[in-house]
Design a protein around this motif. Structure first.
Motif, mmCIF file in Angstrom:
data_model
loop_
_atom_site.group_PDB
_atom_site.id
_atom_site.type_symbol
_atom_site.label_atom_id
_atom_site.label_comp_id
_atom_site.label_asym_id
_atom_site.label_seq_id
_atom_site.Cartn_x
_atom_site.Cartn_y
_atom_site.Cartn_z
ATOM 1 N N ARG A 1 0.831 -1.214 0.000
ATOM 2 C CA ARG A 1 0.000 0.000 0.000
ATOM 3 C C ARG A 1 0.862 1.260 0.000
ATOM 4 N NH1 ARG A 1 -5.267 0.429 0.195
ATOM 5 N NH2 ARG A 1 -6.528 -1.371 0.787
ATOM 6 N N GLU A 2 1.988 1.202 0.677
ATOM 7 C CA GLU A 2 2.864 2.369 0.745
ATOM 8 C C GLU A 2 3.497 2.672 -0.617
ATOM 9 O OE1 GLU A 2 5.815 1.524 3.668
ATOM 10 O OE2 GLU A 2 4.374 1.186 5.285
ATOM 11 N N VAL A 3 3.705 1.641 -1.403
ATOM 12 C CA VAL A 3 4.385 1.799 -2.686
ATOM 13 C C VAL A 3 3.386 1.931 -3.837
ATOM 14 C CG1 VAL A 3 6.147 0.790 -4.214
ATOM 15 C CG2 VAL A 3 6.296 0.451 -1.760
ATOM 16 N N ARG A 4 2.135 1.596 -3.587
ATOM 17 C CA ARG A 4 1.126 1.600 -4.647
ATOM 18 C C ARG A 4 1.059 2.918 -5.436
ATOM 19 N NH1 ARG A 4 -1.398 2.127 -8.308
ATOM 20 N NH2 ARG A 4 -3.283 1.106 -9.079
ATOM 21 N N PRO A 5 1.266 4.095 -4.810
ATOM 22 C CA PRO A 5 1.176 5.338 -5.594
ATOM 23 C C PRO A 5 2.153 5.444 -6.761
ATOM 24 C CG PRO A 5 0.975 5.845 -3.268
ATOM 25 C CD PRO A 5 1.346 4.387 -3.367
ATOM 26 N N GLY B 1 -0.674 -2.230 -13.734
ATOM 27 C CA GLY B 1 -0.645 -3.341 -12.793
ATOM 28 C C GLY B 1 0.558 -4.252 -12.850
ATOM 29 N N TYR B 2 1.086 -4.516 -14.055
ATOM 30 C CA TYR B 2 2.193 -5.465 -14.184
ATOM 31 C C TYR B 2 3.386 -5.074 -13.310
ATOM 32 C CZ TYR B 2 5.126 -2.281 -16.864
ATOM 33 O OH TYR B 2 5.927 -1.225 -17.224
ATOM 34 N N GLU B 3 3.532 -3.769 -13.017
ATOM 35 C CA GLU B 3 4.661 -3.306 -12.198
ATOM 36 C C GLU B 3 4.638 -3.938 -10.808
ATOM 37 O OE1 GLU B 3 5.293 1.109 -12.488
ATOM 38 O OE2 GLU B 3 3.596 0.933 -13.858
ATOM 39 N N ALA B 4 3.452 -4.386 -10.376
ATOM 40 C CA ALA B 4 3.346 -5.020 -9.060
ATOM 41 C C ALA B 4 4.224 -6.257 -8.969
ATOM 42 C CB ALA B 4 1.893 -5.390 -8.769
ATOM 43 N N ILE B 5 4.407 -6.950 -10.075
ATOM 44 C CA ILE B 5 5.247 -8.156 -10.073
ATOM 45 C C ILE B 5 6.669 -7.786 -9.645
ATOM 46 C CG2 ILE B 5 6.182 -10.030 -11.481
ATOM 47 C CD1 ILE B 5 3.775 -9.641 -13.374
ATOM 48 N N LEU B 6 7.183 -6.709 -10.195
ATOM 49 C CA LEU B 6 8.556 -6.290 -9.905
ATOM 50 C C LEU B 6 8.668 -5.690 -8.504
ATOM 51 C CD1 LEU B 6 9.296 -4.658 -13.381
ATOM 52 C CD2 LEU B 6 9.723 -7.015 -12.656
ATOM 53 N N ILE B 7 7.679 -4.903 -8.120
ATOM 54 C CA ILE B 7 7.702 -4.286 -6.789
ATOM 55 C C ILE B 7 7.626 -5.352 -5.700
ATOM 56 C CG2 ILE B 7 6.256 -2.950 -5.197
ATOM 57 C CD1 ILE B 7 5.880 -0.922 -7.410
ATOM 58 N N ILE B 8 6.750 -6.325 -5.907
ATOM 59 C CA ILE B 8 6.629 -7.415 -4.929
ATOM 60 C C ILE B 8 7.959 -8.153 -4.789
ATOM 61 C CG2 ILE B 8 5.653 -9.726 -4.659
ATOM 62 C CD1 ILE B 8 3.768 -7.626 -3.606
ATOM 63 N N ARG B 9 8.651 -8.346 -5.891
ATOM 64 C CA ARG B 9 9.952 -9.026 -5.841
ATOM 65 C C ARG B 9 10.951 -8.202 -5.035
ATOM 66 N NH1 ARG B 9 12.538 -13.779 -5.493
ATOM 67 N NH2 ARG B 9 14.655 -13.663 -6.341
ATOM 68 N N LEU B 10 10.957 -6.897 -5.258
ATOM 69 C CA LEU B 10 11.863 -6.035 -4.501
ATOM 70 C C LEU B 10 11.560 -6.105 -3.008
ATOM 71 C CD1 LEU B 10 11.941 -2.907 -6.852
ATOM 72 C CD2 LEU B 10 13.823 -4.513 -6.436
ATOM 73 N N TYR C 1 10.187 -8.669 -1.464
ATOM 74 C CA TYR C 1 10.617 -9.986 -1.007
ATOM 75 C C TYR C 1 12.120 -10.008 -0.740
ATOM 76 C CZ TYR C 1 11.546 -15.002 -0.987
ATOM 77 O OH TYR C 1 11.962 -16.265 -0.635
ATOM 78 N N LEU C 2 12.858 -9.231 -1.517
ATOM 79 C CA LEU C 2 14.312 -9.150 -1.337
ATOM 80 C C LEU C 2 14.702 -8.189 -0.213
ATOM 81 C CD1 LEU C 2 15.434 -9.100 -5.088
ATOM 82 C CD2 LEU C 2 15.490 -11.036 -3.486
ATOM 83 N N GLY C 3 13.699 -7.642 0.460
ATOM 84 C CA GLY C 3 13.967 -6.829 1.649
ATOM 85 C C GLY C 3 14.120 -5.341 1.405
ATOM 86 N N LYS C 4 13.780 -4.868 0.199
ATOM 87 C CA LYS C 4 13.926 -3.443 -0.086
ATOM 88 C C LYS C 4 12.874 -2.637 0.667
ATOM 89 C CE LYS C 4 17.233 -4.095 -3.092
ATOM 90 N NZ LYS C 4 18.624 -3.719 -2.780
ATOM 91 N N SER C 5 13.286 -1.539 1.230
ATOM 92 C CA SER C 5 12.353 -0.667 1.938
ATOM 93 C C SER C 5 11.527 0.135 0.947
ATOM 94 C CB SER C 5 13.114 0.297 2.848
ATOM 95 O OG SER C 5 13.861 1.220 2.060
ATOM 96 N N THR C 6 10.453 0.733 1.439
ATOM 97 C CA THR C 6 9.621 1.586 0.589
ATOM 98 C C THR C 6 10.449 2.719 0.002
ATOM 99 O OG1 THR C 6 7.632 1.049 1.848
ATOM 100 C CG2 THR C 6 7.598 3.102 0.572
ATOM 101 N N ALA D 1 13.362 5.248 -4.736
ATOM 102 C CA ALA D 1 14.592 5.868 -5.245
ATOM 103 C C ALA D 1 14.998 5.227 -6.575
ATOM 104 C CB ALA D 1 15.710 5.721 -4.217
ATOM 105 N N ASN D 2 15.103 6.041 -7.619
ATOM 106 C CA ASN D 2 15.505 5.552 -8.949
ATOM 107 C C ASN D 2 14.643 4.379 -9.408
ATOM 108 O OD1 ASN D 2 17.740 7.391 -9.126
ATOM 109 N ND2 ASN D 2 18.844 6.049 -7.704
ATOM 110 N N TYR D 3 13.357 4.530 -9.222
ATOM 111 C CA TYR D 3 12.411 3.441 -9.508
ATOM 112 C C TYR D 3 12.514 2.954 -10.952
ATOM 113 C CZ TYR D 3 7.937 1.103 -10.370
ATOM 114 O OH TYR D 3 6.966 0.214 -10.744
ATOM 115 N N SER D 4 12.520 3.870 -11.903
ATOM 116 C CA SER D 4 12.555 3.473 -13.316
ATOM 117 C C SER D 4 13.789 2.643 -13.638
ATOM 118 C CB SER D 4 12.509 4.709 -14.213
ATOM 119 O OG SER D 4 11.291 5.395 -14.045
#
Length: 255
Positions: free
Chosen positions: A50-54, A59-68, A70-75, A80-83
């Motif tokens: 929810r914090e990263v949803r903005p 929708g497909y970007e959720a796959i990559l965000i969820i992976r990040l 899972y790897l322990g990345k903070s919001t 930072a440098n999302y693209s």
């Protein structure tokens, strides 16, 4: 309805609170790419999503965000440098954006096929919005402009007994930008005011870059997926900061 207002509504973050479903779909899709991810999505990741949803546009970007996540990345780290992070991950997994869009859609299709009621339950409409849309349709024309695939919008509206003709759902399938859809609406309904209600400031900024859309009234839906920083920026532009209760109270021009 010649004197009516054309209401152009974004879907996720304006009509539907899809954050939990998007997170779970992103996780389910991710498990087919990264075999180290377990089947069950951790609750903490859904909450962090929810914090990263903005930041998500499609929708497909959720796959990559969820992976990040899972790897322990903070919001903060994801923002930072999302693209650049997205591009690096695409390069690593050797999949294209179109591949991920297809995977994301198919993952949703499979969920609907196996448990439609559960999928619908994870896509609740914001409180009061269903009644608002039914009321709106009695006097004004409204449509959905979204990056979501149209079949999912139809499923959710149908489940909430909301009638909207297929030709008034402008989704990913049309391959049109939101400004392009708004230009089309202007051409189809000359002289009628258009209200565009969107929860993502970048989408509203995109409309403002088109001088021919200068007369489209822009609203930032504060109940959706945006940040306090977005509110501050929008307040300095020709964008109305809209609260949900104000939207529901018919104060946008509906009697």
């Amino acid at each position: 309805m010649n004197d009516s207002i054309i209401y152009a509504l974004d879907f996720d973050g304006v009509v539907c609170d899809s954050a939990v479903e998007t997170a779970i779909t992103g996780w389910k899709a991710g498990t087919t790419i990264w075999k180290d991810m377990p089947d069950a999505v951790p609750r903490a990741i859904v909450e962090q999503f929810r914090e990263v949803r903005p930041i998500i546009e499609t929708g497909y970007e959720a796959i990559l965000i969820i992976r990040l996540m899972y790897l322990g990345k903070s919001t903060a780290a994801i923002y930072a440098n999302y693209s650049a992070k997205v591009q690096r991950m695409l390069d690593e997994i050797h999949l294209s954006i179109d591949d991920l869009k297809k995977l994301f859609g198919e993952t949703r299709d499979n969920w609907i096929a196996s448990d439609r009621a559960d999928w619908i339950a994870k896509n609740p409409l914001y409180p009061g919005v269903a009644e608002k849309l039914r009321r709106l349709g009695q006097r004004h024309l409204w449509c959905v402009i979204t990056t979501k695939q149209e079949r999912f919008v139809k499923e959710i509206l149908r489940a909430n007994n909301i009638e909207l003709a297929d030709e008034r759902i402008f989704g990913m399938d049309r391959k049109l930008s939101k400004p392009e859809v708004l230009k089309g609406l202007k051409a189809q309904h000359p002289g009628q005011p258009i209200y565009f209600i969107e929860d993502r400031l970048p989408a509203l900024d995109g409309v403002q870059k088109h001088p021919e859309l200068a007369d489209v009234k822009l609203f930032l839906a504060l109940w959706g997926y945006n940040l306090a920083a977005d509110h501050a920026v929008a307040a300095g532009q020709a964008i109305v900061l809209q609260q949900l209760d104000t939207f529901l109270s018919d104060s946008l021009g509906v009697v």
